[in-house]
Scaffold this active site. Sequence first.
Site: not given
Ligand code: NAD
Length: 423
Positions: A113
């Site tokens: 990561k």
């Molecule tokens: P992203 O940046 O596209 O979206 C994150 C969202 O969460 C945004 O809408 C943001 O406003 C919101 N957010 C952030 N902090 C917040 C809080 N304290 N309360 C409420 N909302 C909040 O990110 P993503 O890629 O969708 O990732 C989201 C989660 O999914 C993370 O934990 C990430 O590690 C996990 N994840 C993502 C992927 C991927 O392929 N994108 C894969 C595996 C895991």
Amino acid sequence: MTGSAVIDHTQRDPWGIAVRQFDLAANLLHLDPNIRSVLASCQRELTVHFPLRLADGSVKVITGHRVQHNVSRGPGKGGIRYHPSVTIGEVKALAMWMTWKCAVVNIPYGGAKGGVVCDPKQMTQQQLETMTRRYTTEIMLLIGPERDIPAPDVGTNAQTMAWIMDTYSMHKGYTAPAVVTGKPIAIGGSEGRSEATARGCVYAIIEAAKHLGMDIAGSRVVVQGFGNAGSFSAKLLSEMGAIVVGLSDTGGGIANPKGMDPQKVEAYKRERDTVAGFPGAEAVTNRELLELECDILIPAAIENQIDATNAPRLRTKMIAEAANGPTSPEADRILHDRGIFMIPDILGNAGGVTVSYFEWVQDLQNLFWREATINARLKEVMVKSFNDVLALAQKHKVDMRTAAYMLAVRRVAEATLTRGIYP
Ligand code: NAD
């Protein structure tokens, strides 16, 4: 000696939580203390500090990290996060979770990561590009198509991956698409990658619903975090007839027991940069959102959202973790005792890394698959992995997270032990 027992960790420190979750599975597997201490540590931790010139000519020193937890089963794999609260402990935890995630779905990667302490929302595209290119150069001693392959995470996207791929390729003198995944299709990205995390999560939710005797059509869904993982999850479930009753992002939450159209919420968010204030919905805080009455709760934002204080108050039948690390170990016990079914992060959001793996395979072979092929292969992986974990949970009478950890830790321990100790 147990390597993890000597580590002092606070309750909410993500690395402490990751090690405690590992300890639980290691105890149940009666893991040998020597291999246990190896798996409770990260193999490589790189911290970099580099200057970024701001518009007014001043210089800001930026801190970034890249961590590889364990690479016994293949090259390191894991996203890069741009967020003001990034810490080395968080990056280490996320790297360890990647090791287990790749092992749960049985793809040939280790866990890694990266993170940069910054607020991308306050930065111009020019600053983001310059920072990304310099960060890439700083971590080039670790990354590469055979060594460690970054992907997007919170605060980064396909464009960020394009800059990383270009910077790496410029240094090498040839084009190296396989150094990152989650990049645009024009430069070797894969069909289906942008919605893969959500699609994989939804495949797991469908299997869980079958197990619980629930119908997706008519189920009430709450999603915390309306970003990549969260917005696609809401849209896919809504297309299947589920009713989206709560949504949120950093700007706040919105609730409507009659349901909201996630496509319309997305269009609204495109204009205002937040879901907050969506017409016809009631305003709720992110904390209140988690306690809304629903059938499927999807944390899709960041870590540490469900803990011992709110776990007793959640009103859902199932939690599907699209986010990494949203639930504390104490909350896990409470939710298990309350009969709330959990699809743990290392299974629930593994669709992203699975399609990243497909993208990497396509890049290495220079042969690209159709979206239907990708989604079918993703479904196969998610359905098998879900049912492998469920079978283990039933056999050992443990919760789904513990079962997923047992499956993953056993695979990683076997690979690490089989390779032996060098030199
Ligand atoms: P992203 O940046 O596209 O979206 C994150 C969202 O969460 C945004 O809408 C943001 O406003 C919101 N957010 C952030 N902090 C917040 C809080 N304290 N309360 C409420 N909302 C909040 O990110 P993503 O890629 O969708 O990732 C989201 C989660 O999914 C993370 O934990 C990430 O590690 C996990 N994840 C993502 C992927 C991927 O392929 N994108 C894969 C595996 C895991």
